[in-house]
Write an enzyme that holds these catalytic residues in place. Structure first.
Site, PDB file in Angstrom:
ATOM      1  N   GLU A 235       0.856  -1.192   0.000  1.00  0.00           N
ATOM      2  CA  GLU A 235       0.000   0.000   0.000  1.00  0.00           C
ATOM      3  C   GLU A 235       0.886   1.234   0.000  1.00  0.00           C
ATOM      4  OE1 GLU A 235      -3.457   2.184   2.739  1.00  0.00           O
ATOM      5  OE2 GLU A 235      -2.681   0.223   3.311  1.00  0.00           O
TER       6      GLU A 235
ATOM      7  N   ASN B  91      -6.484   1.646   3.244  1.00  0.00           N
ATOM      8  CA  ASN B  91      -7.221   2.902   3.380  1.00  0.00           C
ATOM      9  C   ASN B  91      -6.860   3.907   2.292  1.00  0.00           C
ATOM     10  OD1 ASN B  91      -8.241   1.686   5.645  1.00  0.00           O
ATOM     11  ND2 ASN B  91      -7.217   3.028   7.104  1.00  0.00           N
TER      12      ASN B  91
ATOM     13  N   ASN C  94     -12.212  -1.022  -0.104  1.00  0.00           N
ATOM     14  CA  ASN C  94     -11.470  -1.479   1.071  1.00  0.00           C
ATOM     15  C   ASN C  94     -12.167  -1.029   2.349  1.00  0.00           C
ATOM     16  OD1 ASN C  94      -8.816  -2.355   2.484  1.00  0.00           O
ATOM     17  ND2 ASN C  94      -9.166  -0.276   3.228  1.00  0.00           N
ATOM     18  N   GLU C  95     -12.451  -1.972   3.229  1.00  0.00           N
ATOM     19  CA  GLU C  95     -12.944  -1.687   4.590  1.00  0.00           C
ATOM     20  C   GLU C  95     -14.027  -0.602   4.613  1.00  0.00           C
ATOM     21  OE1 GLU C  95      -9.722  -1.041   7.325  1.00  0.00           O
ATOM     22  OE2 GLU C  95      -9.011  -3.097   7.148  1.00  0.00           O
TER      23      GLU C  95
ATOM     24  N   TYR D 234      -6.083  -8.094  12.521  1.00  0.00           N
ATOM     25  CA  TYR D 234      -4.719  -7.893  13.007  1.00  0.00           C
ATOM     26  C   TYR D 234      -4.648  -8.401  14.440  1.00  0.00           C
ATOM     27  CZ  TYR D 234      -3.903  -5.136   8.843  1.00  0.00           C
ATOM     28  OH  TYR D 234      -3.780  -4.741   7.538  1.00  0.00           O
TER      29      TYR D 234
ATOM     30  N   GLU E   7      -6.173  -9.087   4.226  1.00  0.00           N
ATOM     31  CA  GLU E   7      -5.298  -8.360   5.157  1.00  0.00           C
ATOM     32  C   GLU E   7      -5.211  -9.171   6.441  1.00  0.00           C
ATOM     33  OE1 GLU E   7      -5.596  -4.169   6.058  1.00  0.00           O
ATOM     34  OE2 GLU E   7      -6.324  -3.724   4.031  1.00  0.00           O
TER      35      GLU E   7
ATOM     36  N   GLN F 204       1.865  -5.816   5.731  1.00  0.00           N
ATOM     37  CA  GLN F 204       2.233  -5.598   4.343  1.00  0.00           C
ATOM     38  C   GLN F 204       3.574  -6.310   4.097  1.00  0.00           C
ATOM     39  OE1 GLN F 204       1.772  -1.416   3.180  1.00  0.00           O
ATOM     40  NE2 GLN F 204       0.131  -1.184   4.650  1.00  0.00           N
TER      41      GLN F 204
END
Length: 499
Positions: A30, A75, A175-176, A247, A295, A349
């Site tokens: 990203e 993001n 995304n999200e 996460y 992710e 990442q």
């Protein structure tokens, strides 16, 4: 802790969970912090090649062997317009990047990303902006990447130096979008309607593409899993995967519970697998949608997320230790055990930002989490096997009694090879582990690899880069279908078998 001293794993190559998709071993980059700039891409570096890519980083990525790479976010994606990142570099706009409060030069874009993927032999996975972007922009991106010359966006690609289509098969629909932090955040229904209309345009441009719908950005979200159900019911026939993000962390410094997080990962997958079955049944559909964990990683120490309007600021550059590596290894075990429904996954990442690889101007550091990923990517292939694991248990605050051993296995009939992946969660005592094959047995364990240590907080640094690494051990014949090995506490052991 009642560690015990022995455990048993029964293996039957006829008991198959499912086929292991190579795309389970993917990565994510990203435009955040130093992931791209001064990470993978650093044209001013003495270590850069003619494309501006760091040769030492590319070499390390080849060791990891990611089979698919998701880009450009994150993001960042919800404020990114892909046309900013194509064309002559000198003409690309500098912009204020709002997600991470940084300056984006756009010197790295679609063409540079495709070059990286081709160098690594990885499938590209591109995201379309469904925050500030439009459905027209999403469709045009597919045309730019995949259409033959002769129309506006395809001819733009040709003029930018790529006469042949890129053939990007995998795409993410935003995304999200469930997160209030997201640029252009919407509720589930608003997002799903926009995603459905974007999906229609994108597949009209190229019916062969495969689309991933935004699922919940964490199992801790108050809208989980209702968001997933609503989005799936609206978009089911137009998408191929549902994303999940998570996460992990050890904020309470509770190592015993932390090392049992595989239980949470598996519960997360079970909940969403049930949601998929429910929606398919409700809609009376014959179409299948699978899961993409696009992710995932350990992240809890470095919370620096505001770039102060700098180019390539230092953001969330997590330092990983041994216990983090063992959590990553168990996550990968869960991927193998649930490969019936989970078909893609992307470690977030790859470089500098919560990453297995850190850079500085004169070189790179392989962090602890580098090694389990490399071992799974190298040795897990073919079918995932359903194991019988019998092991002593230990007490955890979060999950109660849990087995000391977490394991998965694969067997590739075409290669006549297999691998057993074993995490010993105990912190003090080794275990004597008996591998027992039921039915056909390999003739030998060809090699053994271990990642281990005595201190769960031990970590690699640029000054001491080899504190955590892979230790190769010799193999031996399998006798009467059995093989015995010692597994140290706080360890990942990979036993590679051959017929």
């Amino acid at each position: 802790m009642n560690a015990g001293r022995s455990a048993r794993i029964a293996i039957d190559e006829e008991r198959v969970i499912g086929r292991i998709s190579p795309l389970l071993f993917g990565g994510f980059i990203e435009h955040m912090g130093r992931c791209v700039y001064r990470g993978i891409f650093d044209p001013g570096s003495a270590l850069a090649d003619e494309h501006g890519l760091r040769t030492d980083v590319v070499a390390a990525l080849r060791e990891l062997n990611p089979r698919i790479i998701r880009y450009p976010g994150g993001n960042f994606l919800s404020g990114y317009h892909w046309r900013d990142g194509v064309g002559p570099v000198a003409q690309r706009p500098r912009r204020r990047e709002l997600a991470w409060q940084s300056i984006e030069t756009n010197h790295f874009g679609t063409h540079e990303f495709i070059t990286l993927c081709r160098m690594l032999g990885a499938e590209p996975m591109l995201g379309v902006n469904l925050g500030t972007g439009t459905i027209e922009e999403a469709g045009a991106y597919v045309e730019y990447c995949n259409a033959p010359a002769g129309t506006l966006e395809a001819d733009r690609r040709v003029a930018n130096g790529a006469p042949e289509p890129f053939g990007v098969r995998y795409w993410c629909l935003g995304n999200e979008m469930d997160g209030p932090w997201q640029i252009g955040h919407m509720d589930a229904t608003a997002y799903a309607v926009k995603a459905r209309e974007a999906a229609k345009l994108m597949k009209w441009h190229d019916p062969s593409i495969r689309l991933t719908l935004c699922g919940s950005s964490s199992s801790h979200m108050p809208t989980y899993p209702e968001w997933d159900r609503i989005a799936l019911e609206i978009c089911w026939e137009y998408v191929d995967y549902l994303s999940l993000h998570f996460y992990a962390g050890n904020r309470d410094d509770d190592t015993d519970s932390y090392l049992a997080l595989a239980r949470q990962f598996e519960d997360h997958l079970d909940a969403l697998a049930g949601t998929l079955r429910y929606v398919k049944a409700k809609l009376r559909s014959r179409h299948d949608v699978y899961l993409s964990w696009d992710e995932w990683n350990v992240w809890y120490k470095d919370q620096t997320m505001q770039g102060g309007w700098q180019e390539a600021p230092h953001l969330i550059e997590e330092v990983y230790n041994l216990e983090d590596a063992l959590v990553v290894a168990q996550w990968l075990n869960v991927f193998l055990r649930r490969c019936d429904v989970l078909k893609m996954a992307c470690l977030a990442q790859l470089v500098n930002v919560i990453a297995p690889i850190l850079t500085r101007p004169d070189g790179i550091l392989r962090q602890s989490i580098f090694y389990p990923f490399a071992l799974f990517s190298r040795y897990a292939s073919g079918d995932s096997l359903d194991l019988l694991v019998q092991a002593p248990t230990y007490a955890t605050r979060m999950f109660g009694e849990q087995p000391l051993i977490d394991a998965a296995a694969s067997y590739d009939a075409g290669q006549g090879k297999g691998a057993i992946f074993i995490v010993h969660r105990g912190r003090t005592e080794p275990l004597t582990l008996d591998l027992e094959w039921q039915g056909r047995a390999p003739y030998r364990v060809a090699s053994i690899y271990q990642v281990s240590g005595s201190d769960p907080k031990a970590a690699n640094t640029f000054d001491t880069p080899d504190v955590i690494g892979i230790r190769p051990l010799p193999g031996a014949p399998v006798v009467d279908g059995r093989f015995r090995l010692q597994v140290p506490p706080l360890s990942l052991t990979v036993a590679v078998v051959e017929r």
